[in-house]
Enzyme design. Structure first.
Site, short mmCIF file in Angstrom:
data_model
loop_
_atom_site.label_atom_id
_atom_site.label_comp_id
_atom_site.label_asym_id
_atom_site.label_seq_id
_atom_site.Cartn_x
_atom_site.Cartn_y
_atom_site.Cartn_z
N HIS A 253 8.43 5.74 4.46
CA HIS A 253 9.84 5.48 4.15
C HIS A 253 10.05 3.96 4.13
O HIS A 253 9.46 3.23 4.93
CB HIS A 253 10.76 6.13 5.19
CG HIS A 253 10.98 7.60 4.95
ND1 HIS A 253 11.36 8.48 5.93
CD2 HIS A 253 10.86 8.34 3.81
CE1 HIS A 253 11.47 9.70 5.40
NE2 HIS A 253 11.17 9.64 4.13
N ASP B 27 12.17 1.73 5.02
CA ASP B 27 12.57 0.88 6.14
C ASP B 27 11.41 0.62 7.11
O ASP B 27 11.57 -0.12 8.08
CB ASP B 27 13.79 1.47 6.88
CG ASP B 27 13.61 2.92 7.31
OD1 ASP B 27 12.80 3.63 6.68
OD2 ASP B 27 14.27 3.34 8.27
N HIS C 20 8.44 14.51 11.16
CA HIS C 20 9.51 13.86 10.39
C HIS C 20 9.54 14.50 9.00
O HIS C 20 8.79 15.44 8.73
CB HIS C 20 9.24 12.35 10.35
CG HIS C 20 10.39 11.55 9.84
ND1 HIS C 20 11.70 11.81 10.18
CD2 HIS C 20 10.43 10.45 9.01
CE1 HIS C 20 12.48 10.93 9.58
NE2 HIS C 20 11.75 10.10 8.86
N ASP D 51 9.24 7.62 13.10
CA ASP D 51 10.44 8.44 13.26
C ASP D 51 10.02 9.87 13.58
O ASP D 51 9.02 10.34 13.04
CB ASP D 51 11.24 8.45 11.97
CG ASP D 51 11.70 7.06 11.51
OD1 ASP D 51 11.36 6.07 12.14
OD2 ASP D 51 12.38 6.99 10.48
N HIS E 242 15.81 2.18 16.28
CA HIS E 242 15.99 2.87 15.01
C HIS E 242 17.41 3.44 14.89
O HIS E 242 17.64 4.54 14.41
CB HIS E 242 14.95 3.99 14.84
CG HIS E 242 14.74 4.38 13.40
ND1 HIS E 242 15.36 5.47 12.82
CD2 HIS E 242 14.01 3.82 12.42
CE1 HIS E 242 14.98 5.56 11.56
NE2 HIS E 242 14.17 4.57 11.29
#
Lengths: 306, 306
Positions: B64, B66, B142, B213, B271
């Site tokens: 992802h 980010d 995730h 994450d 996060h």
């Protein structure tokens, strides 16, 4: 008629604490264009309070990182912000593959219409043409395939000279559009009244030429002739003339020479190498050959009006 | 023995003026690790005066944006800085293709050795093992394939108890290494002196677990048990529990619960979703279930010593 350019970043190579890589935001006749998109551009857009949703067209000059590493982040952020209006990306062939691969691997397809216009031509071409603005490519000479972009307002209709028109009862309201479009008036007896007798010139259309990155090349002069504002890269000073040659960049003096030969109204310098502590020397060097010069700086806004 | 963690960014989704996306820098026994690399990470490294050349290993949890949109820029900048030491990238399958495609299209091959270690396993595995540090993956749950990383100091040799050793003239200097390695001493008459009589326990090896994450999953508890510092994502507060479930993220309370079940020494939250104005609520919520909690903040340094 006017346009406003906002410099988001104007340094070469890598982002540093006080040096943002290339990106510019142009507002011209209600069209909003992003030109190049170095890493961190979305932060700069926020810093200068530019509404993301206004950007409909992004122009990428070439695929060196300091001009496009921020694009995938911007495209992703548009999606997170629930954008639904279309976005057009203009850039060298390969840009679509890079973006789509990253979206695929992150399983993050965008939910707004994303259109790619990949460029391969070595001659100037019109890549956007709406009722108010035309965008032409400016083929540049760099280490990889690179285009500058020429943003031109469309000419407005001619202005009616009513005191002259009133002398000719034969001319009716329904003829006005033809006059505005520049046509002569043909009387019933076959005689001709020249358009220039019945109308005034419209306000002159404005134009902005963006040229980064490129070695010194006079091939661009006919394309950018009489432009109101020219951004021309000046990575180096003349003392590093050989380095400019080797890396296919320009010096400030060369940028000034192109501006003089093109008879532009104003020259804007940028894409500075990090080796120089003071930007004042760029200004001085360009001034040797061309007077109306400004330095690009992050956050600077330049409004060009007639 | 100690390690130092520097938070470079700890917000989710998109970089904003005061919110940097995920990246951390870890120094452990002279090894320097970069963990995730959101857009703008190279600027953060400069801001906190971290020497680029010290980074030899970069760990990317998942693809992802980010967590990895800053990687290509960093790799390119290393090249512009004339790096010649090798760089190892650990991350999900696909990361090599993304990076190499961008280098190819920009005609900017790096001139230092760049090694990719693509991860596909669903079970924890050791991905780096040198004389001082081991790095294990922590499989997370995730929306796409994601790993956390467990950084473990290697156990040091046992310490010799010289006052005890001196009681046994049969033990020679050349036997010391075996004793340090934990072996018992076998006398010429066949009798055994237990190692614990001749040595002290070495200083306990330290460990850091990075988990971002992930949705709440107790499957990680055995892997991170007794860890000295646990970074566990807390994108949401409990009031958005359903959103955490839907997006496969965790709440601050869930992070606290994992920390308690794992009996870690300290929990670090991060996060954060941009919807929350104050981060204090994350701290309060985690405190309900686990006491030693800190908030990640850009620029924060956390040094863990015995």
């Amino acid at each position: 008629m006017s346009f406003k350019l906002t410099i988001l970043g104007c340094h070469s190579a890598t982002p540093r604490s006080l040096a943002h890589t290339t990106s510019q935001y142009l507002e011209m006749n209600n069209d909003c264009f992003l030109i190049d998109c170095g890493e961190g551009t979305q932060r700069q857009l926020r810093k200068y309070k530019i509404k993301f949703s206004k950007i409909k067209h992004v122009f990428i000059s070439h695929l060196h990182g300091d001009h496009f590493f921020g694009l995938i982040g911007l495209i992703s952020t548009f999606n997170l912000l629930n954008r639904n209006t279309e976005l057009h990306i203009y850039g060298p062939k390969g840009i679509k593959e890079i973006i789509l691969l990253q979206l695929k691997l992150s399983n993050s397809w965008v939910e707004y219409p994303l259109h790619f216009h990949e460029l391969v031509a070595s001659q100037s071409e019109i890549i956007l043409d709406n009722d108010k603005v035309q965008v032409h490519t400016i083929p540049l000479q760099h280490r990889i395939y690179t285009n500058g972009f020429l943003f031109k307002e469309k000419n407005r209709p001619r202005k009616l000279n009513m005191s002259s028109i009133d002398n000719y009862p034969e001319i009716d309201i329904c003829d006005y559009q033809n006059l505005k479009d520049g046509k002569d008036f043909i009387c019933q007896d076959g005689s001709i009244i020249l358009n220039k007798e019945l109308t005034y010139d419209p306000p002159r259309a404005l134009s902005y030429a963006y040229c980064s990155d490129t070695e010194y090349t006079e091939s661009i002069v006919p394309l950018i002739k009489e432009t109101d504002l020219l951004y021309h890269e000046s990575t180096f000073l003349e003392e590093h003339h050989q380095l400019a040659l080797k890396t296919k960049h320009s010096t400030a003096k060369q940028a000034g020479t192109i501006a003089r030969k093109s008879n532009v109204k104003k020259l804007l310098l940028g894409h500075y190498s990090s080796r120089y502590k003071s930007l004042e020397l760029f200004l001085q060097e360009a001034h040797q050959v061309f007077e109306p010069v400004e330095l690009a700086e992050a956050g600077k806004e330049i409004t060009v009006t007639r």
